[in-house]
Write an enzyme that holds these catalytic residues in place. Sequence first.
Site, mmCIF file in Angstrom:
data_model
loop_
_atom_site.group_PDB
_atom_site.id
_atom_site.type_symbol
_atom_site.label_atom_id
_atom_site.label_comp_id
_atom_site.label_asym_id
_atom_site.label_seq_id
_atom_site.Cartn_x
_atom_site.Cartn_y
_atom_site.Cartn_z
ATOM 1 N N VAL A 12 96.874 -22.918 6.860
ATOM 2 C CA VAL A 12 97.622 -21.672 6.966
ATOM 3 C C VAL A 12 96.753 -20.672 7.709
ATOM 4 C CG1 VAL A 12 98.662 -19.773 5.657
ATOM 5 C CG2 VAL A 12 98.939 -22.134 4.871
ATOM 6 N N GLU A 30 91.935 -35.750 1.299
ATOM 7 C CA GLU A 30 90.532 -35.393 1.180
ATOM 8 C C GLU A 30 90.432 -33.882 1.359
ATOM 9 O OE1 GLU A 30 90.752 -39.541 2.460
ATOM 10 O OE2 GLU A 30 91.405 -37.765 3.554
ATOM 11 N N ASN A 40 85.898 -25.750 -0.173
ATOM 12 C CA ASN A 40 87.173 -25.068 0.099
ATOM 13 C C ASN A 40 87.875 -24.832 -1.243
ATOM 14 O OD1 ASN A 40 89.655 -24.153 0.951
ATOM 15 N ND2 ASN A 40 89.862 -25.675 2.583
ATOM 16 N N TYR A 72 95.684 -27.628 -4.787
ATOM 17 C CA TYR A 72 96.035 -29.019 -5.080
ATOM 18 C C TYR A 72 96.026 -29.292 -6.588
ATOM 19 C CZ TYR A 72 95.472 -29.558 -0.061
ATOM 20 O OH TYR A 72 95.592 -29.417 1.297
#
Length: 154
Positions: free
Chosen positions: A79, A111, A116, A123
Amino acid sequence: MSAELRSVCDIRPLAIADLPAVLAIERAAYDFPWSEGIFRDCLRVGYRGFAAVGPDGALKGYAMLSVAVGDAHLLNLCVSPLCRRQGVATQLLEQLIGQARRQAADTLLLEVRPSNRGAVALYHANGFNEVGVRRRYYPASHGREDALILARAL
């Protein structure tokens, strides 16, 4: 997802004509971005790319998915840094999950860099669990960084 978040953008198939905007976002978001050739190759071989487009027609984000033999692999979801925390990534992820199900995948794998944190949180909040680690998978400014392997049953 609420109707309010759904109105953030429209999701449509990613086209070759989107690549200049995709590459601009990719370069703004990552120190080690994918090349135009990688995106072209993904589309050429039939991977499913999706574009998140705002009401003004501007690309807010994109995602790339491959599906084969019951497994789906989220290859890239990004994004624009200017559009984060607006629900765009969640909309793209929902699209990928739906597409993977339509193509009869049982599992969606990906992955992600442990560094991050925003992506890892996204997730985990969407039902992904850590199933492994790929050592020294990603290029990094000082060597290589591991990748967390995450999976979600579909």
